[in-house]
Design a protein around this motif. Sequence first.
Motif, PDB file in Angstrom:
ATOM      1  N   SER A  45     -39.919 -20.057 109.337  1.00 34.22           N
ATOM      2  CA  SER A  45     -40.431 -21.248 110.003  1.00 34.22           C
ATOM      3  C   SER A  45     -41.671 -21.741 109.271  1.00 34.22           C
ATOM      4  O   SER A  45     -42.426 -20.947 108.688  1.00 34.22           O
ATOM      5  N   VAL A  55     -46.324 -23.828 112.952  1.00 34.44           N
ATOM      6  CA  VAL A  55     -45.464 -24.486 113.945  1.00 34.44           C
ATOM      7  C   VAL A  55     -45.151 -23.467 115.035  1.00 34.44           C
ATOM      8  O   VAL A  55     -44.168 -22.731 114.973  1.00 34.44           O
ATOM      9  N   THR A  56     -46.014 -23.407 116.031  1.00 29.35           N
ATOM     10  CA  THR A  56     -45.878 -22.472 117.142  1.00 29.35           C
ATOM     11  C   THR A  56     -45.591 -23.246 118.423  1.00 29.35           C
ATOM     12  O   THR A  56     -45.721 -24.478 118.472  1.00 29.35           O
ATOM     13  N   ARG A  79     -45.287 -22.804 108.463  1.00 30.10           N
ATOM     14  CA  ARG A  79     -46.524 -22.175 108.926  1.00 30.10           C
ATOM     15  C   ARG A  79     -47.237 -23.060 109.948  1.00 30.10           C
ATOM     16  O   ARG A  79     -47.341 -24.277 109.767  1.00 30.10           O
ATOM     17  N   HIS A 112     -40.043 -26.927 112.437  1.00 34.10           N
ATOM     18  CA  HIS A 112     -39.899 -25.523 112.039  1.00 34.10           C
ATOM     19  C   HIS A 112     -39.370 -25.428 110.604  1.00 34.10           C
ATOM     20  O   HIS A 112     -39.692 -24.472 109.881  1.00 34.10           O
ATOM     21  N   ARG A 113     -38.568 -26.409 110.201  1.00 33.65           N
ATOM     22  CA  ARG A 113     -37.998 -26.421 108.852  1.00 33.65           C
ATOM     23  C   ARG A 113     -38.884 -27.149 107.852  1.00 33.65           C
ATOM     24  O   ARG A 113     -38.511 -27.339 106.693  1.00 33.65           O
ATOM     25  N   GLU A 168     -38.635 -30.961 116.955  1.00 37.61           N
ATOM     26  CA  GLU A 168     -39.268 -29.648 116.880  1.00 37.61           C
ATOM     27  C   GLU A 168     -38.494 -28.700 115.973  1.00 37.61           C
ATOM     28  O   GLU A 168     -39.098 -27.888 115.258  1.00 37.61           O
ATOM     29  N   ARG A 169     -37.169 -28.796 115.977  1.00 35.82           N
ATOM     30  CA  ARG A 169     -36.388 -27.964 115.045  1.00 35.82           C
ATOM     31  C   ARG A 169     -36.713 -28.357 113.604  1.00 35.82           C
ATOM     32  O   ARG A 169     -36.837 -27.487 112.727  1.00 35.82           O
ATOM     33  N   ASP A 181     -51.231 -25.110 107.030  1.00 38.79           N
ATOM     34  CA  ASP A 181     -50.392 -25.167 108.226  1.00 38.79           C
ATOM     35  C   ASP A 181     -49.664 -26.502 108.249  1.00 38.79           C
ATOM     36  O   ASP A 181     -50.301 -27.560 108.255  1.00 38.79           O
ATOM     37  N   LEU A 239     -46.618 -27.129 119.178  1.00 35.75           N
ATOM     38  CA  LEU A 239     -45.585 -28.110 119.502  1.00 35.75           C
ATOM     39  C   LEU A 239     -45.891 -28.808 120.825  1.00 35.75           C
ATOM     40  O   LEU A 239     -45.676 -30.018 120.954  1.00 35.75           O
TER      41      LEU A 239
END
Length: 261
Positions: free
Chosen positions: A10, A14-15, A12, A106-107, A102-103, A231, A19
């Motif tokens: 994921s 992105v928690t 960096r 993560h990418r 959000e997906r 990040d 989100l």
Amino acid sequence: MSSTTPATPSARGVTAERLTNLRRWNLALTVLHLVQAAAIVVLATDFAITVTSSFPAGPPGSDVPPPEALFDVPIGAAIAAFLGLAALDHLLNATLGRGLYERDLHRGINRFRWVEYSLSATLMILLICLYSGITGVAALIAIAGANGGMILFGWLQEVMNPPGRESTTMLPFWFGSLIGAAPWVALSVNLIGAEELPGFVIGIFVSLFVFFMSFGLNQWLQYRGIGPWGDYAYGEKAYLVLSLAAKSALAWQIFAGSLVG
């Protein structure tokens, strides 16, 4: 024995907490852009700038006829349009498209951002062109294509550099920067060659040039991993702030210069 496939790395930063924070930002920016769009529509005059054409009337080398009017661009409506596009983007990020948004984060990608920028930022650069005296339809089409291409290279930069990569390529970034310079060179030629221009037009050029370059700098810092830009989520929030600032600056500079009733 059984084997398991390693989880996809994921991006960096992105928690779940970040989100949630980004969702609040997107909702807030939806409101801010919509309020500004509505204010411009209500307060602006019906001022418009004419897009022109000058089509050949004979063989190559013949004199080109004087430009003729093609259509008028209502400036207030055009400003409301790019503010509305931004509002729609942020609304989708926070609601119907939240899962995909959000997906993608993560990418290390935000496709909504690049689609919106390719439309809204191109409309913004076209408005700057109109105010700088570039009104020929052929020139405007070419400038729109160059600006849109620059932004799509930004998308490609993210696609080619997924989280967990062993090395980073900046090739799409530099190709996009090269293409994106063309509209600003064209604008500079017109501004330098103009006999007289209102001060607010020069102010628009300078401030929007700084903002447009800041978007590129933000991506460069992300992929160089410098400071907090290491990040991905930090860079995403920086994009949100820059988008609001750039669009607000252009909207109200134009309003103050030529749309006041």
